[in-house]
Scaffold this motif. Structure first.
Motif, PDB file in Angstrom:
ATOM      1  N   GLN A   1       0.832  -1.205   0.000  1.00 25.16           N
ATOM      2  CA  GLN A   1       0.000   0.000   0.000  1.00 25.16           C
ATOM      3  C   GLN A   1       0.863   1.249   0.000  1.00 25.16           C
ATOM      4  OE1 GLN A   1      -3.306  -0.133  -0.386  1.00 25.16           O
ATOM      5  NE2 GLN A   1      -3.292   2.099  -0.563  1.00 25.16           N
ATOM      6  N   GLU A   2       1.930   1.229   0.804  1.00 25.73           N
ATOM      7  CA  GLU A   2       2.831   2.380   0.840  1.00 25.73           C
ATOM      8  C   GLU A   2       3.517   2.582  -0.506  1.00 25.73           C
ATOM      9  OE1 GLU A   2       5.412   1.473   4.057  1.00 25.73           O
ATOM     10  OE2 GLU A   2       3.932   1.945   5.623  1.00 25.73           O
ATOM     11  N   ALA A   3       3.899   1.457  -1.156  1.00 24.46           N
ATOM     12  CA  ALA A   3       4.540   1.555  -2.471  1.00 24.46           C
ATOM     13  C   ALA A   3       3.582   2.147  -3.495  1.00 24.46           C
ATOM     14  CB  ALA A   3       5.028   0.179  -2.918  1.00 24.46           C
ATOM     15  N   LEU A   4       2.298   1.742  -3.419  1.00 22.11           N
ATOM     16  CA  LEU A   4       1.301   2.282  -4.342  1.00 22.11           C
ATOM     17  C   LEU A   4       1.095   3.776  -4.107  1.00 22.11           C
ATOM     18  CD1 LEU A   4      -1.355  -0.592  -4.346  1.00 22.11           C
ATOM     19  CD2 LEU A   4       0.142   0.067  -6.227  1.00 22.11           C
ATOM     20  N   GLN A   5       1.095   4.158  -2.828  1.00 17.31           N
ATOM     21  CA  GLN A   5       0.947   5.578  -2.522  1.00 17.31           C
ATOM     22  C   GLN A   5       2.137   6.377  -3.043  1.00 17.31           C
ATOM     23  OE1 GLN A   5       0.371   5.580   1.714  1.00 17.31           O
ATOM     24  NE2 GLN A   5      -1.799   5.066   1.590  1.00 17.31           N
ATOM     25  N   GLN A   6       3.345   5.802  -2.900  1.00 18.98           N
ATOM     26  CA  GLN A   6       4.537   6.469  -3.427  1.00 18.98           C
ATOM     27  C   GLN A   6       4.470   6.583  -4.944  1.00 18.98           C
ATOM     28  OE1 GLN A   6       7.061   7.976  -1.835  1.00 18.98           O
ATOM     29  NE2 GLN A   6       5.970   7.591   0.089  1.00 18.98           N
ATOM     30  N   LYS A   7       3.968   5.522  -5.582  1.00 22.13           N
ATOM     31  CA  LYS A   7       3.831   5.553  -7.047  1.00 22.13           C
ATOM     32  C   LYS A   7       2.847   6.648  -7.458  1.00 22.13           C
ATOM     33  CE  LYS A   7       2.163   2.814 -10.956  1.00 22.13           C
ATOM     34  NZ  LYS A   7       1.472   1.576 -11.369  1.00 22.13           N
TER      35      LYS A   7
ATOM     36  N   LEU B   1       3.698   9.763  -9.824  1.00 23.89           N
ATOM     37  CA  LEU B   1       2.970  10.066 -11.057  1.00 23.89           C
ATOM     38  C   LEU B   1       2.369  11.469 -11.008  1.00 23.89           C
ATOM     39  CD1 LEU B   1       1.163   6.684 -11.806  1.00 23.89           C
ATOM     40  CD2 LEU B   1       2.917   7.777 -13.187  1.00 23.89           C
ATOM     41  N   ARG B   2       1.822  11.814  -9.848  1.00 24.72           N
ATOM     42  CA  ARG B   2       1.253  13.155  -9.707  1.00 24.72           C
ATOM     43  C   ARG B   2       2.321  14.218  -9.926  1.00 24.72           C
ATOM     44  NH1 ARG B   2      -3.487  14.376  -7.211  1.00 24.72           N
ATOM     45  NH2 ARG B   2      -3.557  12.331  -6.213  1.00 24.72           N
ATOM     46  N   GLU B   3       3.512  13.984  -9.364  1.00 25.41           N
ATOM     47  CA  GLU B   3       4.609  14.946  -9.508  1.00 25.41           C
ATOM     48  C   GLU B   3       5.081  15.018 -10.958  1.00 25.41           C
ATOM     49  OE1 GLU B   3       7.389  17.819  -8.490  1.00 25.41           O
ATOM     50  OE2 GLU B   3       5.609  17.087  -7.429  1.00 25.41           O
ATOM     51  N   VAL B   4       5.138  13.862 -11.636  1.00 25.30           N
ATOM     52  CA  VAL B   4       5.556  13.850 -13.047  1.00 25.30           C
ATOM     53  C   VAL B   4       4.592  14.684 -13.886  1.00 25.30           C
ATOM     54  CG1 VAL B   4       5.714  12.386 -15.098  1.00 25.30           C
ATOM     55  CG2 VAL B   4       6.843  11.685 -12.990  1.00 25.30           C
TER      56      VAL B   4
END
Length: 331
Positions: free
Chosen positions: A123-129, A133-136
């Protein structure tokens, strides 16, 4: 038989009709941190948090009246209590057992601590992803806006009206791509662009860009809540930009009122139809749209091929461009 019971690789506890522990294997000892001697004769409530003590005997007695195995606490998160007072997530299967000493319950306990930790890491990895993506998308949008501003500065310095027009058209194309990334940045789904939202942002800005010549023209959008993957959203956005810009520049005489209609529909499969029509003056019959020198229409044809789509042009009545294509497979 005793050795086989001890070697089973899951924690197992046998409880009598009074709720007293009569037997447990080695993994149960390890899981709860007790020795066998510390548990034999004690009620099973010793192994569960105190907040469950009031209801648990009732559940236990109810199960003794049943004859089939089942999971315990289906749909609820269950916790075990170790000797040191720490709680841990468990999954429990309960099985009725008939013995010479009367009916008993065999409980199979799975320690879910590692599984829950793995789920949290995922879940943490998905949140980081999602954050990445939002930052990109945010940075791409910002970079495109910088290019838009540079073109604006160049246009302000030029006195060549034709060149200024070309720069303004390029700005609108860049704005179209920028708005798609902005829509994704603001979205909860980074795989799909909410095209209605995108069009609601883009089209008023096009009307504003072409000033008084477009002031009497109304743009109507019917996108029917269609969301497109980014690979299809960007070319579709650029096509809308080109065709609406052309209609605003050439479809209406100075001060003429009218309507431009942008429609986007998707059937129950993966087929999409995008159409842009206007009730202004039609396209001259002697104008070969496939061989015109207009960069905008050349872009429309290139983007149609990129989408592997088919473009139909209706000249009679309202001028109408219809693009049909199929969405690519979702990765």
């Amino acid at each position: 038989m005793g050795q086989a019971f001890d070697r089973i690789p899951v924690a197992m506890i046998v409880v009598n009709h009074l709720g007293e522990i009569v037997r447990l294997n080695q993994l149960a000892e390890t899981t709860f941190g007790y020795s066998t001697e510390e548990l034999i004769g004690h009620t099973v409530e010793k192994l569960i948090p105190s907040r469950y003590h009031g209801a648990h005997p009732g559940y236990r007695n109810g199960f003794l009246a049943e004859t089939s195995a089942r999971p315990m606490g289906a749909g609820r998160d269950l916790s075990g209590l170790r000797k040191d007072g720490s709680e841990f997530p468990v999954e429990i299967g309960i099985n009725p057992v008939q013995t010479g000493e009367g009916p008993m319950v065999l409980s199979v306990i799975l320690d879910l601590s590692e599984r829950k930790q793995a789920e949290r890491r995922i879940q943490e990895a998905l949140q980081q992803k999602d954050l990445l993506l939002r930052e990109v998308h945010h940075r791409v949008k910002n970079n495109l806006q910088v290019i838009h501003s540079l073109l604006d500065l160049q246009a302000l310095k030029s006195k060549d009206r034709e060149l200024v027009g070309m720069l303004r058209d390029s700005q609108n194309r860049i704005r179209s791509m920028s708005l798609i990334h902005q829509t994704l940045y603001q979205s909860q789904n980074f795989a799909k662009v909410d095209f209605q939202r995108f069009l609601d942002e883009l089209l008023p800005r096009l009307t504003e860009a072409y000033g008084t010549s477009a002031s009497q023209v109304r743009i109507r959008v019917e996108a029917h809540e269609v969301s497109l993957p980014i690979n299809e959203a960007i070319p579709c956005g650029l096509i809308v930009n080109e065709l609406v810009s052309n209609a605003l520049k050439h479809g209406f005489a100075e001060g003429q009122a009218g309507t431009i209609l942008v429609e986007l529909n998707q059937d129950h499969g993966r087929h999409v139809e995008l159409s842009i029509s206007n009730d202004g003056r039609g396209i001259p019959d002697d104008l070969d749209l496939l061989r015109t020198g207009s960069l905008g229409l050349q872009l429309v044809q290139l983007l149609t091929r990129q989408l592997h789509g088919v473009l139909d042009i209706q000249r009679a009545g309202p001028t109408r461009f219809s693009l049909r294509f199929q969405l690519g497979e979702t990765p």
